[in-house]
Design a protein around this motif. Structure first.
Motif, short mmCIF file in Angstrom:
data_model
loop_
_atom_site.label_atom_id
_atom_site.label_comp_id
_atom_site.label_asym_id
_atom_site.label_seq_id
_atom_site.Cartn_x
_atom_site.Cartn_y
_atom_site.Cartn_z
N LYS A 104 0.84 -1.22 0.00
CA LYS A 104 0.00 0.00 0.00
C LYS A 104 0.87 1.25 0.00
CE LYS A 104 -4.01 -1.68 2.58
NZ LYS A 104 -4.65 -1.66 3.92
N ILE A 105 1.90 1.24 0.83
CA ILE A 105 2.79 2.40 0.92
C ILE A 105 3.50 2.62 -0.42
CG2 ILE A 105 4.95 3.22 1.98
CD1 ILE A 105 3.97 1.86 4.58
N LYS A 106 3.97 1.54 -1.02
CA LYS A 106 4.65 1.63 -2.32
C LYS A 106 3.70 2.15 -3.39
CE LYS A 106 8.72 0.68 -4.13
NZ LYS A 106 9.93 1.31 -3.63
N ASP A 107 2.46 1.67 -3.35
CA ASP A 107 1.46 2.10 -4.34
C ASP A 107 1.15 3.58 -4.24
OD1 ASP A 107 1.30 -0.44 -5.36
OD2 ASP A 107 -0.54 -0.98 -4.29
N GLN A 108 1.37 4.16 -3.06
CA GLN A 108 1.12 5.59 -2.87
C GLN A 108 2.31 6.46 -3.27
OE1 GLN A 108 -1.24 4.98 1.18
NE2 GLN A 108 -1.42 7.09 0.48
N GLY A 109 3.37 5.81 -3.72
CA GLY A 109 4.50 6.56 -4.26
C GLY A 109 5.59 6.94 -3.29
N TYR A 110 5.52 6.41 -2.06
CA TYR A 110 6.56 6.71 -1.08
C TYR A 110 7.76 5.79 -1.30
CZ TYR A 110 2.60 8.91 1.28
OH TYR A 110 1.51 9.67 1.57
N LYS A 111 8.95 6.32 -1.01
CA LYS A 111 10.12 5.45 -0.97
C LYS A 111 10.06 4.64 0.32
CE LYS A 111 13.48 8.02 -3.76
NZ LYS A 111 14.84 8.64 -3.77
N ILE A 112 10.72 3.48 0.30
CA ILE A 112 10.69 2.60 1.47
C ILE A 112 12.12 2.21 1.86
CG2 ILE A 112 9.93 0.35 2.36
CD1 ILE A 112 7.50 0.55 0.59
N GLY A 113 12.42 2.37 3.15
CA GLY A 113 13.74 2.02 3.66
C GLY A 113 13.66 1.10 4.87
N LEU A 114 14.81 0.56 5.24
CA LEU A 114 14.92 -0.31 6.42
C LEU A 114 16.12 0.17 7.23
CD1 LEU A 114 13.87 -3.03 7.73
CD2 LEU A 114 15.76 -4.13 6.56
N ALA A 115 15.91 0.33 8.53
CA ALA A 115 16.99 0.75 9.44
C ALA A 115 16.92 -0.12 10.68
CB ALA A 115 16.84 2.22 9.80
N THR A 116 17.91 -0.98 10.86
CA THR A 116 17.84 -1.96 11.94
C THR A 116 19.15 -2.08 12.71
OG1 THR A 116 17.45 -4.32 12.42
CG2 THR A 116 18.43 -3.82 10.29
N ASN A 117 19.03 -2.44 13.98
CA ASN A 117 20.21 -2.78 14.79
C ASN A 117 20.68 -4.20 14.50
OD1 ASN A 117 20.75 -0.43 16.19
ND2 ASN A 117 19.99 -1.14 18.17
N SER A 118 19.87 -4.96 13.79
CA SER A 118 20.24 -6.35 13.49
C SER A 118 21.44 -6.40 12.53
CB SER A 118 19.07 -7.09 12.85
OG SER A 118 18.28 -7.70 13.82
N PRO A 119 22.21 -7.49 12.58
CA PRO A 119 23.35 -7.63 11.68
C PRO A 119 22.93 -7.59 10.21
CG PRO A 119 23.46 -9.23 13.46
CD PRO A 119 22.11 -8.60 13.55
N ASP A 120 23.80 -7.03 9.39
CA ASP A 120 23.52 -6.83 7.97
C ASP A 120 23.16 -8.14 7.26
OD1 ASP A 120 23.62 -5.02 5.59
OD2 ASP A 120 25.25 -6.35 5.00
N LYS A 121 23.82 -9.24 7.62
CA LYS A 121 23.60 -10.49 6.89
C LYS A 121 22.22 -11.10 7.16
CE LYS A 121 27.26 -12.53 8.37
NZ LYS A 121 28.32 -13.54 8.63
N ILE A 122 21.53 -10.62 8.19
CA ILE A 122 20.18 -11.14 8.48
C ILE A 122 19.12 -10.45 7.59
CG2 ILE A 122 18.39 -11.32 10.27
CD1 ILE A 122 20.52 -11.84 12.30
N ILE A 123 19.40 -9.23 7.17
CA ILE A 123 18.40 -8.45 6.42
C ILE A 123 17.91 -9.17 5.15
CG2 ILE A 123 17.91 -6.29 5.21
CD1 ILE A 123 19.89 -4.90 7.13
N PRO A 124 18.81 -9.62 4.25
CA PRO A 124 18.30 -10.30 3.05
C PRO A 124 17.53 -11.58 3.35
CG PRO A 124 20.70 -10.44 3.17
CD PRO A 124 20.27 -9.47 4.21
N VAL A 125 17.91 -12.27 4.42
CA VAL A 125 17.19 -13.49 4.82
C VAL A 125 15.73 -13.16 5.14
CG1 VAL A 125 17.06 -15.34 6.54
CG2 VAL A 125 19.29 -14.56 5.71
N VAL A 126 15.53 -12.08 5.90
CA VAL A 126 14.18 -11.66 6.29
C VAL A 126 13.39 -11.19 5.08
CG1 VAL A 126 12.86 -9.95 7.61
CG2 VAL A 126 14.83 -11.09 8.65
#
Length: 227
Positions: A104-126
């Motif tokens: 829904k957010i993407k369809d409304q034209g907003y950019k989407i980001g992710l900012a996490t304390n989790s290790p970088d290598k876990i992000i693509p897995v999720v």
């Protein structure tokens, strides 16, 4: 008003643990298994202190209290991360409604980001597990920052990658520590509670209990007073 609204690029930046996936119990399990195997007595009281820490900080926390031999901090950290990845892959940990909410957010034209304390290598897995990889325009981990949340740096890094002013970004967070990081970055905050009434919501501008109940009008209201 309408022309002005559309003239400035806006973004929504998501936290990961507790927002995209229900993973707290998986981190607890991995940390208990790994640190217990090293002779650490993992108590609930001490474990509660580590909840908002990065994996590196958690490892240093236990090492300072229960020193172990023959294995480095980095190796222990890797053991925890590997176990969490394994648990995420095998657990039904997707937060209910998150995929459609992000669409829904993407369809409304907003950019989407992710900012996490989790290790970088876990992000693509999720993101792969949730089939959301294609929706994210920028991802950032505190792995590459000097300090994790509640320091604002991981949010500022994500805003820079998105090329969007923090004042035009909304953070979706489930923890006070994360909300504080976003607030310090100059963003406005949407608190996601997932039915949890224990979180301090005092600095959040908006609150979501359930992603399935949020419509496009509500998403637009987050930005209605932004110039």
């Amino acid at each position: 008003m309408g022309d002005n609204f559309n003239s400035v690029q806006k973004a929504v930046i998501f936290d990961m643990d507790g927002v995209l996936i229900d993973s707290e119990h998986l981190w607890q399990k991995a940390e208990f298994e790994v640190f217990s195997s090293l002779g650490v007595t993992v108590t609930e009281d001490l474990a509660a202190i580590t909840k908002a820490m990065t994996t590196k900080e958690v490892t240093e926390f236990w090492k300072s209290r229960f020193s172990w031999e023959d294995i480095s901090l980095e190796q222990v950290e890797e053991l925890v991360i590997s176990r969490v990845i394994e648990l995420i892959k095998n657990d039904n940990c997707e937060i209910k409604g998150i995929r459609n909410f992000i669409k829904k957010i993407k369809d409304q034209g907003y950019k989407i980001g992710l900012a996490t304390n989790s290790p970088d290598k876990i992000i693509p897995v999720v993101l792969e597990k949730l089939k959301l990889t294609q929706y994210f325009d920028a991802i950032s981990s505190s792995d590459f920052e000097t300090n994790g949340k509640p320091h604002p740096s991981v949010y500022l890094t994500t805003c820079a990658k998105l090329d969007v002013n923090p004042m035009h970004c909304v953070a979706v967070e489930d923890s006070y520590s994360g909300m504080l990081a976003a607030k310090r970055a100059g963003m406005r905050i949407v608190a996601f509670t997932n039915g949890n009434n224990d979180t301090d919501l005092s600095i959040a501008e908006f609150v979501i209990q359930n992603f399935e109940q949020v419509d496009s009008t509500e998403i637009s209201s987050w930005y209605s007073s932004l110039s």
